[in-house]
Design a protein around this motif. Sequence first.
Motif, PDB file in Angstrom:
ATOM      1  N   ARG A  14       0.837  -1.207   0.000  1.00 41.46           N
ATOM      2  CA  ARG A  14       0.000   0.000   0.000  1.00 41.46           C
ATOM      3  C   ARG A  14       0.865   1.248   0.000  1.00 41.46           C
ATOM      4  NH1 ARG A  14      -4.562  -1.595   4.525  1.00 41.46           N
ATOM      5  NH2 ARG A  14      -4.987  -3.635   3.665  1.00 41.46           N
ATOM      6  N   ILE A  15       1.911   1.228   0.813  1.00 43.85           N
ATOM      7  CA  ILE A  15       2.780   2.404   0.911  1.00 43.85           C
ATOM      8  C   ILE A  15       3.528   2.605  -0.403  1.00 43.85           C
ATOM      9  CG2 ILE A  15       4.802   3.357   2.067  1.00 43.85           C
ATOM     10  CD1 ILE A  15       3.707   2.028   4.653  1.00 43.85           C
ATOM     11  N   ALA A  16       4.042   1.525  -0.990  1.00 45.53           N
ATOM     12  CA  ALA A  16       4.754   1.631  -2.263  1.00 45.53           C
ATOM     13  C   ALA A  16       3.814   2.082  -3.379  1.00 45.53           C
ATOM     14  CB  ALA A  16       5.393   0.292  -2.616  1.00 45.53           C
ATOM     15  N   GLY A  17       2.605   1.564  -3.387  1.00 47.06           N
ATOM     16  CA  GLY A  17       1.635   1.957  -4.409  1.00 47.06           C
ATOM     17  C   GLY A  17       1.227   3.407  -4.290  1.00 47.06           C
ATOM     18  N   ALA A  18       0.979   3.845  -3.060  1.00 43.39           N
ATOM     19  CA  ALA A  18       0.608   5.246  -2.851  1.00 43.39           C
ATOM     20  C   ALA A  18       1.778   6.166  -3.179  1.00 43.39           C
ATOM     21  CB  ALA A  18       0.142   5.461  -1.417  1.00 43.39           C
ATOM     22  N   ALA A  19       2.995   5.754  -2.849  1.00 37.95           N
ATOM     23  CA  ALA A  19       4.176   6.569  -3.164  1.00 37.95           C
ATOM     24  C   ALA A  19       4.367   6.671  -4.676  1.00 37.95           C
ATOM     25  CB  ALA A  19       5.410   5.981  -2.506  1.00 37.95           C
ATOM     26  N   ALA A  20       4.171   5.565  -5.371  1.00 43.58           N
ATOM     27  CA  ALA A  20       4.278   5.593  -6.831  1.00 43.58           C
ATOM     28  C   ALA A  20       3.205   6.496  -7.434  1.00 43.58           C
ATOM     29  CB  ALA A  20       4.160   4.181  -7.391  1.00 43.58           C
ATOM     30  N   GLY A  21       1.988   6.400  -6.926  1.00 45.92           N
ATOM     31  CA  GLY A  21       0.921   7.277  -7.397  1.00 45.92           C
ATOM     32  C   GLY A  21       1.215   8.736  -7.100  1.00 45.92           C
ATOM     33  N   LEU A  22       1.761   9.003  -5.915  1.00 50.56           N
ATOM     34  CA  LEU A  22       2.134  10.364  -5.548  1.00 50.56           C
ATOM     35  C   LEU A  22       3.210  10.903  -6.486  1.00 50.56           C
ATOM     36  CD1 LEU A  22       1.900  12.716  -3.476  1.00 50.56           C
ATOM     37  CD2 LEU A  22       3.734  11.600  -2.219  1.00 50.56           C
ATOM     38  N   LEU A  23       4.214  10.100  -6.758  1.00 48.21           N
ATOM     39  CA  LEU A  23       5.292  10.517  -7.657  1.00 48.21           C
ATOM     40  C   LEU A  23       4.755  10.803  -9.059  1.00 48.21           C
ATOM     41  CD1 LEU A  23       8.328  10.942  -8.151  1.00 48.21           C
ATOM     42  CD2 LEU A  23       8.419   8.532  -8.800  1.00 48.21           C
ATOM     43  N   LEU A  24       3.934   9.902  -9.584  1.00 44.98           N
ATOM     44  CA  LEU A  24       3.357  10.121 -10.911  1.00 44.98           C
ATOM     45  C   LEU A  24       2.440  11.338 -10.928  1.00 44.98           C
ATOM     46  CD1 LEU A  24       2.535   6.469 -11.963  1.00 44.98           C
ATOM     47  CD2 LEU A  24       4.317   7.943 -12.885  1.00 44.98           C
ATOM     48  N   GLY A  25       1.707  11.542  -9.850  1.00 50.40           N
ATOM     49  CA  GLY A  25       0.839  12.708  -9.765  1.00 50.40           C
ATOM     50  C   GLY A  25       1.616  14.012  -9.737  1.00 50.40           C
ATOM     51  N   VAL A  26       2.722  14.039  -8.990  1.00 55.99           N
ATOM     52  CA  VAL A  26       3.549  15.249  -8.937  1.00 55.99           C
ATOM     53  C   VAL A  26       4.151  15.539 -10.309  1.00 55.99           C
ATOM     54  CG1 VAL A  26       5.683  16.211  -7.976  1.00 55.99           C
ATOM     55  CG2 VAL A  26       4.010  15.138  -6.473  1.00 55.99           C
ATOM     56  N   VAL A  27       4.635  14.502 -10.979  1.00 56.09           N
ATOM     57  CA  VAL A  27       5.179  14.694 -12.328  1.00 56.09           C
ATOM     58  C   VAL A  27       4.097  15.243 -13.247  1.00 56.09           C
ATOM     59  CG1 VAL A  27       6.072  13.469 -14.349  1.00 56.09           C
ATOM     60  CG2 VAL A  27       6.996  12.983 -12.094  1.00 56.09           C
ATOM     61  N   TYR A  28       2.908  14.698 -13.157  1.00 57.33           N
ATOM     62  CA  TYR A  28       1.798  15.166 -13.992  1.00 57.33           C
ATOM     63  C   TYR A  28       1.486  16.641 -13.717  1.00 57.33           C
ATOM     64  CZ  TYR A  28      -2.799  15.328 -16.150  1.00 57.33           C
ATOM     65  OH  TYR A  28      -3.861  15.655 -16.924  1.00 57.33           O
ATOM     66  N   LEU A  29       1.489  17.029 -12.436  1.00 56.08           N
ATOM     67  CA  LEU A  29       1.190  18.416 -12.094  1.00 56.08           C
ATOM     68  C   LEU A  29       2.292  19.372 -12.549  1.00 56.08           C
ATOM     69  CD1 LEU A  29      -0.329  18.039  -8.537  1.00 56.08           C
ATOM     70  CD2 LEU A  29      -1.508  18.650 -10.634  1.00 56.08           C
ATOM     71  N   ILE A  30       3.532  18.949 -12.450  1.00 54.80           N
ATOM     72  CA  ILE A  30       4.640  19.813 -12.850  1.00 54.80           C
ATOM     73  C   ILE A  30       4.643  20.011 -14.360  1.00 54.80           C
ATOM     74  CG2 ILE A  30       7.167  19.924 -13.017  1.00 54.80           C
ATOM     75  CD1 ILE A  30       7.253  18.640 -10.229  1.00 54.80           C
ATOM     76  N   VAL A  31       4.386  18.939 -15.099  1.00 55.74           N
ATOM     77  CA  VAL A  31       4.403  19.020 -16.551  1.00 55.74           C
ATOM     78  C   VAL A  31       3.283  19.930 -17.043  1.00 55.74           C
ATOM     79  CG1 VAL A  31       4.071  17.684 -18.658  1.00 55.74           C
ATOM     80  CG2 VAL A  31       5.550  16.829 -16.867  1.00 55.74           C
ATOM     81  N   GLY A  32       2.185  19.970 -16.355  1.00 54.56           N
ATOM     82  CA  GLY A  32       1.111  20.866 -16.763  1.00 54.56           C
ATOM     83  C   GLY A  32      -0.241  20.188 -16.722  1.00 54.56           C
ATOM     84  N   PHE A  33      -1.090  20.630 -17.613  1.00 57.64           N
ATOM     85  CA  PHE A  33      -2.478  20.195 -17.745  1.00 57.64           C
ATOM     86  C   PHE A  33      -3.313  20.546 -16.526  1.00 57.64           C
ATOM     87  CE2 PHE A  33      -1.897  18.414 -21.769  1.00 57.64           C
ATOM     88  CZ  PHE A  33      -0.689  17.757 -21.776  1.00 57.64           C
ATOM     89  N   TRP A  34      -4.421  19.867 -16.386  1.00 56.18           N
ATOM     90  CA  TRP A  34      -5.349  20.381 -15.390  1.00 56.18           C
ATOM     91  C   TRP A  34      -5.258  19.777 -14.024  1.00 56.18           C
ATOM     92  CZ3 TRP A  34      -9.292  16.524 -15.971  1.00 56.18           C
ATOM     93  CH2 TRP A  34      -9.311  15.924 -17.211  1.00 56.18           C
ATOM     94  N   ASP A  35      -6.271  19.694 -13.297  1.00 50.60           N
ATOM     95  CA  ASP A  35      -6.399  19.729 -11.842  1.00 50.60           C
ATOM     96  C   ASP A  35      -5.969  18.580 -10.977  1.00 50.60           C
ATOM     97  OD1 ASP A  35      -9.183  19.136 -13.058  1.00 50.60           O
ATOM     98  OD2 ASP A  35      -9.526  21.079 -12.129  1.00 50.60           O
ATOM     99  N   MET A  36      -6.367  18.775  -9.736  1.00 42.76           N
ATOM    100  CA  MET A  36      -6.049  17.828  -8.684  1.00 42.76           C
ATOM    101  C   MET A  36      -6.893  16.558  -8.787  1.00 42.76           C
ATOM    102  SD  MET A  36      -3.692  19.235  -7.027  1.00 42.76           S
ATOM    103  CE  MET A  36      -3.614  18.332  -5.518  1.00 42.76           C
ATOM    104  N   LEU A  37      -7.885  16.550  -9.619  1.00 43.24           N
ATOM    105  CA  LEU A  37      -8.711  15.357  -9.766  1.00 43.24           C
ATOM    106  C   LEU A  37      -7.875  14.197 -10.287  1.00 43.24           C
ATOM    107  CD1 LEU A  37     -11.582  14.283  -9.525  1.00 43.24           C
ATOM    108  CD2 LEU A  37     -11.941  14.932 -11.900  1.00 43.24           C
ATOM    109  N   VAL A  38      -7.072  14.453 -11.284  1.00 44.95           N
ATOM    110  CA  VAL A  38      -6.205  13.414 -11.828  1.00 44.95           C
ATOM    111  C   VAL A  38      -5.149  13.030 -10.796  1.00 44.95           C
ATOM    112  CG1 VAL A  38      -4.528  12.891 -13.640  1.00 44.95           C
ATOM    113  CG2 VAL A  38      -6.621  14.119 -14.190  1.00 44.95           C
ATOM    114  N   PHE A  39      -4.649  14.000 -10.070  1.00 46.58           N
ATOM    115  CA  PHE A  39      -3.661  13.758  -9.021  1.00 46.58           C
ATOM    116  C   PHE A  39      -4.223  12.803  -7.964  1.00 46.58           C
ATOM    117  CE2 PHE A  39      -1.626  15.161  -5.010  1.00 46.58           C
ATOM    118  CZ  PHE A  39      -0.308  14.878  -5.343  1.00 46.58           C
ATOM    119  N   ALA A  40      -5.419  13.082  -7.486  1.00 47.87           N
ATOM    120  CA  ALA A  40      -6.057  12.227  -6.481  1.00 47.87           C
ATOM    121  C   ALA A  40      -6.362  10.843  -7.052  1.00 47.87           C
ATOM    122  CB  ALA A  40      -7.331  12.882  -5.971  1.00 47.87           C
TER     123      ALA A  40
END
Length: 79
Positions: free
Chosen positions: A12-38
Amino acid sequence: MWKQWLNEYPGRIAGAAAGLLLGVVYLIVGFWDMLVFAFLITVGYVIGKRIDKDEGPLLPWSKVVDWVDRLLSRQRPFR
């Protein structure tokens, strides 16, 4: 406390960390909101939880292949 969590829920921790990392990359690169991040964090958590409980893959290939076969068998050739 953290060591206990790491020992009890490593997937669970590794999966959430991977999702967090991918979400941060997605937010830095651009596009829209926190919905995709969550959504990415949630998907990572769910996959990690399934790994912790040894529930197997989210989509077993045998069921996917059967579904595709049924879908394609309904298609009729040209009339």
